[in-house]
Design an enzyme around this catalytic site. Structure first.
Site, PDB file in Angstrom:
ATOM      1  N   GLY A  64       0.960  -1.404  -0.207  1.00 62.76           N
ATOM      2  CA  GLY A  64      -0.124  -0.057  -0.114  1.00 62.76           C
ATOM      3  C   GLY A  64       0.808   1.225   0.002  1.00 62.76           C
ATOM      4  O   GLY A  64       2.093   1.044   0.313  1.00 62.76           O
ATOM      5  N   GLY A 113      -0.255  -4.921   0.177  1.00 64.77           N
ATOM      6  CA  GLY A 113      -1.671  -4.658  -0.600  1.00 64.77           C
ATOM      7  C   GLY A 113      -2.053  -5.214  -1.799  1.00 64.77           C
ATOM      8  O   GLY A 113      -2.939  -5.474  -2.433  1.00 64.77           O
ATOM      9  N   ASP A 144      -2.471  -7.718   6.758  1.00 64.16           N
ATOM     10  CA  ASP A 144      -3.798  -7.275   6.736  1.00 64.16           C
ATOM     11  C   ASP A 144      -4.373  -7.656   5.174  1.00 64.16           C
ATOM     12  O   ASP A 144      -3.882  -8.479   4.715  1.00 64.16           O
ATOM     13  CB  ASP A 144      -3.981  -5.810   7.223  1.00 64.16           C
ATOM     14  CG  ASP A 144      -3.388  -4.886   6.361  1.00 64.16           C
ATOM     15  OD1 ASP A 144      -2.351  -5.239   5.419  1.00 64.16           O
ATOM     16  OD2 ASP A 144      -3.779  -3.680   6.075  1.00 64.16           O
TER      17      ASP A 144
END
Length: 354
Positions: A64, A113, A144
């Site tokens: 990200g 990401g 994540d």
């Protein structure tokens, strides 16, 4: 130049990551554009499937846009990152639950990401150039974008090993660990994409997929499948401190490297990652895992160590983060549990904005 190219070709919706100088790091705008494209095609009878790839270069997506997050967070603006993550996770869940086939093509670096896009697709075609990792513990985050959900379903304790250490793996290991489905040689990607767009039929993938073992260079060994018994013995312990001691007691090179990686990483991230992966094993949907990941990321700048991790690794590049809590004993288990505790009215509700 458009950072994300969204178009149609034949029977397919086409999404191409197009930010090569930044290794296709995912920005907030790219995430929203990707989501918009998916929503536009969801009920379109002219679209049978979606193809997601990246422009020619070294990476599918290297993570990200954390530098932008740092610029806001270092000034006390935590709302920017929280909004980004909320919207990104909604896009991740949409990909995972999409009603039509979504085929991702990875032909290089895929981390963070980028994994949240490529590995949440229904059909994942990775090449021999694959270099995959979830290295978030090194910057004060945790895996994540659904990473804890994927890692929790890796064989044995492979998820704990990859999540705590951020170890980089190739295509065969990515398939073994559950991040990919097929090894499709880089030279065949263009032909397969063309066939998918023309036919709209994912069965075409089978004609191009090859044995992933043939993609591995000999020096890459040992592979994850060969380490399963050792990984199980070492990472089956209940605390991160015990896991590090187990690794240090091993004479294997891979174990020594893993111990050093964990001790270099942010202790708060390591401890929280261990809990989150094990919690995710009891979850049945990616939304549950994303909600728990959001609890950590929501707090990661205000109460965690993300700003210092990004400063050391990305901004100043001194590779010498000064963690506020430098030992695993300092954060286990209370602070880690706090980072993953319910956010009350700020809980992630499938990314819906108030």
């Amino acid at each position: 130049m458009t950072d994300l190219i969204v178009t149609t070709e034949g029977r397919a919706g086409r999404i191409t990551m197009n930010r090569p100088k930044a290794l296709n790091a995912l920005s907030w705008e790219m995430s929203l554009a990707l989501e918009a494209g998916l929503n536009a095609w969801k009920d379109d009878p002219a679209i049978d499937l979606v193809v997601i790839d990246a422009c020619e270069g070294r990476a599918f997506g290297a993570g990200g846009d954390i530098r932008n997050m740092w610029e806001h967070g270092s000034k006390g603006d935590y709302a920017y990152s929280r909004g980004f993550w909320s919207d990104e996770y909604r896009m991740n869940a949409l990909l995972r639950n999409y009603p039509k086939p979504v085929v991702s093509f990875v032909d290089g670096i895929v981390m963070g990401g980028g994994v949240g896009i490529a590995s949440n697709c229904s059909h994942r075609c990775f090449s021999e150039k694959t270099l995959l990792a979830m290295p978030e513990t090194g910057i004060g985050l945790l895996p994540d974008v659904g990473g804890t959900f994927i890692l929790s379903r890796s064989p044995g304790r492979t998820g704990e090993f990859l999540g705590l250490t951020g170890t980089r793996i190739g295509v065969a290991d990515a398939i073994f660990a559950g991040f990919a489905d097929h090894f499709v040689p880089s030279a065949d990607h263009a032909a397969l994409k063309a066939e998918l767009c023309e036919s709209g039929d994912v069965l075409a993938i089978g004609r191009y997929a090859r044995d992933p073992q043939t993609a591995q260079e000999p020096e890459v060994a040992p592979m994850l499948v060969d380490l399963q018994d050792e990984i199980e013995d070492i990472f089956n312990d209940t605390t991160p401190m015990a896991i590090v001691e187990n690794l240090q007691a091993s004479k294997a090179d891979w174990a020594q490297a893993a111990a050093k990686a964990i001790l270099r990483a942010c202790p708060l991230s390591v401890a929280s990652t261990l809990i989150a992966i094990r919690n995710a094993r009891e979850m049945s949907t990616i939304e549950e895992a994303l909600a728990e990941e959001y609890r950590f990321t929501y707090r990661s700048q205000e109460f965690g160590e993300l700003n210092e991790g990004v400063r050391a690794q990305i901004v100043d590049k001194d590779r010498n983060p000064q963690w506020a809590s430098p030992r695993l004993e300092d954060v286990w288990p209370d602070r880690a549990m706090f980072m993953l505790s319910d956010l009350g009215e700020n809980e992630w509700k499938h990314g819906k904005r108030a």
